[in-house]
Each structure stands twice: as C-alpha cells, then as structure tokens.
Design a protein around this motif. Sequence first.
Motif, mmCIF file in Angstrom:
data_model
loop_
_atom_site.group_PDB
_atom_site.id
_atom_site.type_symbol
_atom_site.label_atom_id
_atom_site.label_comp_id
_atom_site.label_asym_id
_atom_site.label_seq_id
_atom_site.Cartn_x
_atom_site.Cartn_y
_atom_site.Cartn_z
ATOM 1 N N THR A 61 0.828 -1.209 0.000
ATOM 2 C CA THR A 61 0.000 0.000 0.000
ATOM 3 C C THR A 61 0.854 1.245 0.000
ATOM 4 O OG1 THR A 61 -1.771 -1.164 1.174
ATOM 5 C CG2 THR A 61 -1.813 1.237 1.233
ATOM 6 N N CYS A 62 1.915 1.261 0.806
ATOM 7 C CA CYS A 62 2.792 2.431 0.874
ATOM 8 C C CYS A 62 3.628 2.577 -0.390
ATOM 9 C CB CYS A 62 3.685 2.341 2.100
ATOM 10 S SG CYS A 62 2.787 2.559 3.660
ATOM 11 N N ILE A 63 4.024 1.461 -0.967
ATOM 12 C CA ILE A 63 4.766 1.542 -2.229
ATOM 13 C C ILE A 63 3.913 2.198 -3.303
ATOM 14 C CG2 ILE A 63 5.793 0.163 -4.070
ATOM 15 C CD1 ILE A 63 6.631 -1.868 -1.967
ATOM 16 N N LYS A 64 2.640 1.887 -3.286
ATOM 17 C CA LYS A 64 1.723 2.475 -4.258
ATOM 18 C C LYS A 64 1.447 3.940 -3.956
ATOM 19 C CE LYS A 64 -3.085 2.077 -5.837
ATOM 20 N NZ LYS A 64 -4.339 1.303 -5.691
ATOM 21 N N CYS A 65 1.224 4.271 -2.677
ATOM 22 C CA CYS A 65 0.820 5.631 -2.321
ATOM 23 C C CYS A 65 1.968 6.618 -2.359
ATOM 24 C CB CYS A 65 0.177 5.639 -0.932
ATOM 25 S SG CYS A 65 -1.377 4.719 -0.841
ATOM 26 N N ASN A 66 3.180 6.193 -2.039
ATOM 27 C CA ASN A 66 4.314 7.110 -2.055
ATOM 28 C C ASN A 66 4.714 7.521 -3.456
ATOM 29 O OD1 ASN A 66 4.590 7.264 0.719
ATOM 30 N ND2 ASN A 66 6.043 5.567 0.827
ATOM 31 N N SER A 67 4.408 6.693 -4.441
ATOM 32 C CA SER A 67 4.727 7.015 -5.840
ATOM 33 C C SER A 67 3.557 6.589 -6.705
ATOM 34 C CB SER A 67 6.016 6.308 -6.286
ATOM 35 O OG SER A 67 7.107 6.691 -5.482
ATOM 36 N N PHE A 68 2.437 7.297 -6.537
ATOM 37 C CA PHE A 68 1.226 6.939 -7.266
ATOM 38 C C PHE A 68 1.260 7.565 -8.655
ATOM 39 C CE2 PHE A 68 -3.209 7.089 -8.510
ATOM 40 C CZ PHE A 68 -3.671 5.862 -8.080
ATOM 41 N N GLY A 69 1.037 6.736 -9.671
ATOM 42 C CA GLY A 69 1.078 7.219 -11.049
ATOM 43 C C GLY A 69 -0.211 7.093 -11.804
#
Length: 496
Positions: A277-285
């Motif tokens: 979830t954090c991997i997605k939210c910290n660099s959301f494209g």
Amino acid sequence: MTGKAALWFVVFLVSTVQLIYMPAVGETHGTRKIRADEGVAPNSSDGENNATTLSFIKIPKGYDNKTRPSGPSLLDVDCSISVMKLGPFLEKEMLFPISYYFACSWTDTRLKVPTGHSYSYVDESAGSIWRPQPFPMPMTDTSAREEFVEPPLVISGGKVISIKKFSFDAPCRMKLHSYPHDQQFCNVPIMMRGGVKASWSPSQFWPVKDRPILMNMQAVRSVFRVDRVDYISWAGSTLEQKATCIYQKGSCDFAESEDCQTTSMRCSEAENWPNPTCIKCNSFGGKCSEDQPSDCSQVLRKVDELGTYWTTLDLRLKLTRRLGYHFLQTYIPSASVVGMSWVSFWIDPSSAPARTGLGVTTVLTMVTLSGKVGAAPELNYIRAIDVWMLTCKLFVILALLEYAFVNFADSTQKKKGEQTPDVDVEQQTGKDPGPDLYDCEENGKIKKKSMKEKFSVLTLTVEKLPRSVDHVSRVLFPVAFSVFVCAYFSSYLLTE
C-alpha cells in the motif's frame, strides 16, 4: 600516561577524518557538493565490480556549456515529475503550495563514461555542463525556490540525467459558483528554454518506471480529491500566439488515489515502506493513456536558443472538493438550527419569553455560523453555500415572525373579548331570543347566556386563529425546508 594520551589522540584524529570524508547516509535527495576524489578509480584493484562503483568524470577540455549538444538542430529532452507536496488550496488567495522533483534526460556525446562503468557523476567543481533551462511559471509575487538534488548523472552512450527540486506557490483561478460542490482545474506550466523539444516521458530514476507523473498521495494536504492529471507538451511564442501547437497530450486517472487518504497506515514511517500500500501511495502514477500527437513540425523548427519560440510542459490537475468537512461544519449545524426554530410552534403562545428567546437565539446562531463559512475572495456572484445559508437564515427569521403574528392576533382577540358588553337581549328587545341563548344546568334551572358569551360562540373560528397558525406551521415549515434541501442538493449534484 603520555603514551596512552598519544594513543587516544591518534584514535580521535582518525575517527574525525573518517567522519569528514564519509558520504552521508540517505543524501540521495540532498544538495551536498561531492568531490571528484570521493569515487574509486576505474583501475582500482580492490576486487569489486567497477560497474557498480561510484565514479566521477571531469568536464572535457574545450567543453562549451553554452552550446547545445545537438548543435544547430533541435534537441529532444524527456522529462518527468514527482510531486512531493501539494496543497492546501487557498480559496481566498487562489494559490496552492507545490513542491516537486523535476527530472530531465538528454544526450550529450561530449561526456564519456569511463571504461568498466555503466554510469558516472559529473564533477562540476571547475565548471558546469550544458543543461536545459526549466522555468516554472508560478506568476505570483513569490519566486520559485530551486535546488539541484545531486550532480548530473551520465549513462553509457552519453545520456545525461539531471534532477532539480522546485518549491513555490502556484496560482489557480478558481470558479466558485458551485462552492462547496465545485470542481477545479489547476495547471503548473514549466517553460523549457534553451532551444529544446521537451516531452513528458517515464524516467528510470523513479520507483515507478512507466509513468511520467508521480505523486506522493499522503503528502497531499487538501480538501480536494485528485481525480485526474493531464500532461501536455506544446510549442509557441508570445510574438505569434496563433502559432501555438500541442504535440503531446496524455491523461492519468487518479481515481484510485483516494484509497491512500482513507488508509490508516503511515507511509512516511520506515517500517511501513515495504508494504504494498505504501509503495503504491508514495509514488502513485494512476492509469495513463496518451492521445495521437499532432504534427507541429512547422512550429518546432522555429524553436531557438534565444527564447523567441519555446516549448512548454504543462501539468494540469482536475480536483473535486470533498464534502465531508462542509457537511460536519456547515450543513448539519445550520439544518439543526433551522429544525430547532420549529420547536416554538409547540410552545403555548402565551409563553412569550420562551418563544421569543428561542427565536432570537436561532437567528443569532445562524449569523454566527454564516461567519464561519470558508473565506472567499471578493466575488461579484453568489456561491452555492451563500444560497444555503441565506435560505436557512430566512427560515429561522420566518419562524420568529410567525410568533410575532400569533402573539399579535392572540392579544388583539383578548382585547376585543374584554371590551364586549354583557347585554340582556330580552330586556333590550322585549322578545324571547330563543332557546339558543339558554343553557340547562344539572339542577334543572335555566340560565340565560349573556351577549358576550353569544358573541364568543359566533367568533370561535377567529379566536382560534393563533393556534391554527401554529398547527399549520408545524407542517408547512418542515415540508418547505425539505423541498428546498432536495432541490438544492439535486441541482448541484447533477451539475457536478
């Protein structure tokens, strides 16, 4: 003692030297000046793989940093952006703070990577290399703060990657007719000078390598929801605005980014970084798609280093305001005050202090709530929230005026009743008025009704008028307000 003191002094000196020359941990996004002798030489014999060893190259002799690497022809520059801070959006000033990393890559064959290395940093202690000149156009009184994140990186083949960080307050011309049910479109243009054709392109430098626009969603401080991010590239000139041409246009759907706002996980903490979830939210494209490019060759060939014609990268945000805050702070409190004003319809009209106090209190409360509505610039039109608050004020004022009418009608009827004379009709006329003026008591005696009592019977409907108004208001006011609420929300929701 002297030998021990000397030993401790040597240990202290060695430790100090190591601390001074040891590269700081986590300075990937720092702005430190890295020395050329910090890297390991390509011919080192330490047994390590030179391809992964940090190395620096010096700028070649005769290198001209005022000349484009492509010479007289147009140079292609691919750029991407990673937004690290966005918001809050200020309606009164029509500004929003933004901070982002801006990465651009181009080819400069004059810079060579040493043999055995896949990449090298450029030592700019004695000079600087050629770079495109990105110029954010905040168009505000505050200037943009810019800083180099790290030295330019050169990859095999002469590809150069440079990263800058920009922080400034960007303007956003908001249209607040439907506030707080509004959608706003804010853009962040970046002019690219230096005779280049700038385009949006994914960067291998970011964690997500197939999106040109990335955003740290948990760093978005805003009452707005980011629905979509558009990116365009266009060429134009202030001398000939009709010659403007868009040669790249794409869009990224950010609808799924709302999950990053509702999650309870703090993605800024190191232990949560490996979480998907954090991997997605910290660099959301988001989900991106690109339209068919237009042929802008006629305009692009006019782009020069002087800046008469230039290219621009434009980042556009489509924002939808979240209503949770306004429901809790405006709609529910004001509707509750309106409902509270209806309590007076169930209070006896003779209780003037109670009904008057309740009516005045609700009016003053509505005035206070109106003052807490979000600040707005000096507008020459009415917003949706103004319509709501004015209508709520009108309902509480009408409830107070309703009691004023009821109290006036009740007092008038009492005065008329007190002034009606007690007249014996048979004595005045000499005739029997009939059985309707007699009343039988339980002991069988007959008692004549006075003219006052007869008058009261004939005017029963008029005397009940104040209470009748209260009975009607108990139904009329809630129904009318419910109709207004349905019309208000259906109108603005359909418009949205």
